[in-house]
Design a protein around this motif. Structure first.
Motif, PDB file in Angstrom:
ATOM      1  N   SER A  81     -24.200  74.651 -36.781  1.00 14.32           N
ATOM      2  CA  SER A  81     -24.641  74.257 -38.122  1.00 14.32           C
ATOM      3  C   SER A  81     -25.751  75.153 -38.648  1.00 14.32           C
ATOM      4  N   GLY A  82     -26.205  76.107 -37.815  1.00 14.53           N
ATOM      5  CA  GLY A  82     -27.246  77.049 -38.231  1.00 14.53           C
ATOM      6  C   GLY A  82     -26.664  78.180 -39.040  1.00 14.53           C
ATOM      7  N   SER A  83     -27.509  78.870 -39.784  1.00 16.30           N
ATOM      8  CA  SER A  83     -27.079  79.990 -40.606  1.00 16.30           C
ATOM      9  C   SER A  83     -27.669  81.286 -40.064  1.00 16.30           C
ATOM     10  N   ALA A  84     -26.868  82.355 -40.149  1.00 18.77           N
ATOM     11  CA  ALA A  84     -27.348  83.702 -39.824  1.00 18.77           C
ATOM     12  C   ALA A  84     -28.006  83.779 -38.458  1.00 18.77           C
ATOM     13  N   ASN A  85     -27.370  83.191 -37.444  1.00 13.27           N
ATOM     14  CA  ASN A  85     -27.890  83.323 -36.082  1.00 13.27           C
ATOM     15  C   ASN A  85     -26.968  84.250 -35.297  1.00 13.27           C
ATOM     16  N   THR A  86     -27.501  85.363 -34.860  1.00 10.67           N
ATOM     17  CA  THR A  86     -26.702  86.382 -34.180  1.00 10.67           C
ATOM     18  C   THR A  86     -27.393  86.804 -32.892  1.00 10.67           C
ATOM     19  N   ILE A  87     -26.590  87.208 -31.907  1.00 14.26           N
ATOM     20  CA  ILE A  87     -27.133  87.706 -30.646  1.00 14.26           C
ATOM     21  C   ILE A  87     -26.248  88.829 -30.135  1.00 14.26           C
ATOM     22  N   ASN A  88     -26.882  89.908 -29.703  1.00 14.22           N
ATOM     23  CA  ASN A  88     -26.197  91.015 -29.060  1.00 14.22           C
ATOM     24  C   ASN A  88     -26.635  91.049 -27.607  1.00 14.22           C
ATOM     25  N   ILE A  89     -25.693  91.137 -26.696  1.00 16.55           N
ATOM     26  CA  ILE A  89     -26.040  91.080 -25.284  1.00 16.55           C
ATOM     27  C   ILE A  89     -25.417  92.248 -24.524  1.00 16.55           C
ATOM     28  N   GLY A  90     -26.032  92.570 -23.390  1.00 14.16           N
ATOM     29  CA  GLY A  90     -25.488  93.605 -22.525  1.00 14.16           C
ATOM     30  C   GLY A  90     -26.121  93.550 -21.146  1.00 14.16           C
ATOM     31  N   TYR A  91     -25.332  93.826 -20.138  1.00 15.53           N
ATOM     32  CA  TYR A  91     -25.791  93.837 -18.747  1.00 15.53           C
ATOM     33  C   TYR A  91     -26.477  92.511 -18.388  1.00 15.53           C
ATOM     34  N   ILE A  92     -25.703  91.445 -18.506  1.00 16.17           N
ATOM     35  CA  ILE A  92     -26.185  90.098 -18.211  1.00 16.17           C
ATOM     36  C   ILE A  92     -25.466  89.573 -16.973  1.00 16.17           C
ATOM     37  N   LEU A  93     -26.225  88.974 -16.057  1.00 11.01           N
ATOM     38  CA  LEU A  93     -25.634  88.254 -14.938  1.00 11.01           C
ATOM     39  C   LEU A  93     -25.626  86.770 -15.272  1.00 11.01           C
ATOM     40  N   PHE A  94     -24.433  86.186 -15.367  1.00  9.77           N
ATOM     41  CA  PHE A  94     -24.268  84.756 -15.587  1.00  9.77           C
ATOM     42  C   PHE A  94     -23.956  84.073 -14.258  1.00  9.77           C
ATOM     43  N   HIS A  95     -24.509  82.864 -14.083  1.00  8.73           N
ATOM     44  CA  HIS A  95     -24.189  82.106 -12.879  1.00  8.73           C
ATOM     45  C   HIS A  95     -24.383  80.612 -13.124  1.00  8.73           C
ATOM     46  N   ASN A  96     -23.333  79.845 -12.866  1.00  6.18           N
ATOM     47  CA  ASN A  96     -23.410  78.385 -12.799  1.00  6.18           C
ATOM     48  C   ASN A  96     -23.962  77.757 -14.089  1.00  6.18           C
ATOM     49  N   ASN A  97     -23.489  78.250 -15.226  1.00  8.54           N
ATOM     50  CA  ASN A  97     -23.832  77.635 -16.501  1.00  8.54           C
ATOM     51  C   ASN A  97     -22.676  76.760 -16.977  1.00  8.54           C
ATOM     52  N   GLY A  98     -22.994  75.738 -17.771  1.00  4.36           N
ATOM     53  CA  GLY A  98     -21.929  74.912 -18.324  1.00  4.36           C
ATOM     54  C   GLY A  98     -20.957  75.726 -19.147  1.00  4.36           C
ATOM     55  N   SER A  99     -21.488  76.709 -19.879  1.00  4.39           N
ATOM     56  CA  SER A  99     -20.681  77.650 -20.649  1.00  4.39           C
ATOM     57  C   SER A  99     -21.443  78.959 -20.729  1.00  4.39           C
ATOM     58  N   ASP A 100     -20.713  80.059 -20.709  1.00  7.33           N
ATOM     59  CA  ASP A 100     -21.345  81.368 -20.858  1.00  7.33           C
ATOM     60  C   ASP A 100     -21.072  81.976 -22.223  1.00  7.33           C
ATOM     61  N   GLY A 101     -20.214  81.344 -23.010  1.00  4.23           N
ATOM     62  CA  GLY A 101     -19.794  81.924 -24.274  1.00  4.23           C
ATOM     63  C   GLY A 101     -18.610  82.856 -24.063  1.00  4.23           C
ATOM     64  N   GLU A 102     -18.064  83.360 -25.166  1.00  2.00           N
ATOM     65  CA  GLU A 102     -16.917  84.250 -25.111  1.00  2.00           C
ATOM     66  C   GLU A 102     -17.352  85.641 -25.555  1.00  2.00           C
ATOM     67  N   TRP A 103     -17.174  86.607 -24.634  1.00  2.00           N
ATOM     68  CA  TRP A 103     -17.617  87.974 -24.891  1.00  2.00           C
ATOM     69  C   TRP A 103     -16.536  88.935 -24.415  1.00  2.00           C
ATOM     70  N   ASP A 104     -16.436  90.089 -25.066  1.00  2.00           N
ATOM     71  CA  ASP A 104     -15.456  91.060 -24.588  1.00  2.00           C
ATOM     72  C   ASP A 104     -16.093  91.969 -23.538  1.00  2.00           C
ATOM     73  N   SER A 105     -15.279  92.821 -22.933  1.00  2.00           N
ATOM     74  CA  SER A 105     -15.714  93.618 -21.793  1.00  2.00           C
ATOM     75  C   SER A 105     -16.756  94.686 -22.153  1.00  2.00           C
ATOM     76  N   SER A 106     -16.925  94.967 -23.439  1.00  2.00           N
ATOM     77  CA  SER A 106     -17.881  95.997 -23.840  1.00  2.00           C
ATOM     78  C   SER A 106     -19.326  95.583 -23.602  1.00  2.00           C
ATOM     79  N   HIS A 107     -19.557  94.306 -23.303  1.00  2.00           N
ATOM     80  CA  HIS A 107     -20.921  93.812 -23.125  1.00  2.00           C
ATOM     81  C   HIS A 107     -21.456  94.020 -21.703  1.00  2.00           C
ATOM     82  N   HIS A 108     -20.619  94.474 -20.788  1.00  2.00           N
ATOM     83  CA  HIS A 108     -21.055  94.724 -19.404  1.00  2.00           C
ATOM     84  C   HIS A 108     -21.663  93.449 -18.792  1.00  2.00           C
ATOM     85  N   LEU A 109     -20.845  92.457 -18.634  1.00  2.00           N
ATOM     86  CA  LEU A 109     -21.289  91.170 -18.097  1.00  2.00           C
ATOM     87  C   LEU A 109     -20.845  91.021 -16.651  1.00  2.00           C
ATOM     88  N   PHE A 110     -21.640  90.279 -15.888  1.00  2.00           N
ATOM     89  CA  PHE A 110     -21.372  90.087 -14.467  1.00  2.00           C
ATOM     90  C   PHE A 110     -21.479  88.606 -14.145  1.00  2.00           C
TER      91      PHE A 110
END
Length: 223
Positions: A81-110
């Motif tokens: 419900s928020g407006s104009a909220n954006t985030i750019n991510i790269g080289y992130i290690l995700f572990h044991n979160n309820g959700s990590d979001g949907e990202w393509d392979s260009s973000h270098h996620l682990f």
């Protein structure tokens, strides 16, 4: 410890922080239509809250080289419900979160266990088997939150993600001695063995290796 930025027009750079165990969100960003709120996160460790990064209205972030772990609802969340909220991510290690979001392979996620030393007691140093090790080309930060040099290791060019750069500290070994009578076998169980009084600050598993066997005339030694 947590961070809540809701001052319109605020711009912050957060690097080498451990932000953990808040009751709602470890990092929450909120701005206004006239002045957006922006916070860029580099080499941070976020752990143990419902939300890791919560972007509310008019909030922006570039987040790189971070660990985002153990958030029951979402590691990264944008308020729908928020407006104009954006985030750019790269080289992130995700572990044991309820959700990590949907990202393509260009973000270098682990994805993998950061293997903290003792997260329950808020010791977020990573250990030898951490999935955060040697993951990133770095964001220009030469030292970690302890002041240890990044990257660690001779010839190493890859940086660990998160606030801590793994430093392999040598274990501390204590001299051992045992006695037995002539022609009497000696058997020592592990609880009193050669490793029983040795320690490793990194909590790595210690092993004993027989380097030189005794001469045949002196008997047989096995570990």
């Amino acid at each position: 410890v947590y961070l809540n930025l809701n001052v319109p027009g605020e711009f912050s750079i957060l690097d080498n922080n451990i932000i953990a165990q808040h009751t709602i969100a470890n990092v929450r960003l909120e701005g206004a239509a006239s002045f957006e709120c922006t916070a860029n996160l580099y080499h941070n460790t976020l752990d143990g809250a419902p939300y890791g990064i919560y972007l509310d209205t008019y909030a922006n972030s570039t987040t790189a080289d971070c660990i985002i772990s153990n958030h029951s609802t979402a590691g990264i969340y944008k308020n729908p419900s928020g407006s104009a909220n954006t985030i750019n991510i790269g080289y992130i290690l995700f572990h044991n979160n309820g959700s990590d979001g949907e990202w393509d392979s260009s973000h270098h996620l682990f994805y993998g266990d950061p293997d903290y030393t003792d997260a329950t007691n808020r010791d977020y140093h990573i250990r030898f088997d951490s999935a955060a090790r040697d993951r990133s080309p770095g964001s220009g930060y030469a030292y970690d939150f302890d002041g240890d040099l990044r990257p660690f290791g001779s010839g190493t060019t890859a940086f660990d993600v998160g606030a801590d750069e793994y430093i392999n500290t040598a274990p501390e070994a204590v001299t051992d001695s045992y006695a037995t009578g002539l022609n009497t076998p000696l058997s020592v169980d592990a609880s009193s063995g050669v490793l029983s009084n040795d320690t490793d600050v990194d909590l790595d598993t210690l092993t004993a290796v027989l380097v030189t066997s005794p001469a045949a005339s002196q008997g047989v030694l096995s570990l």
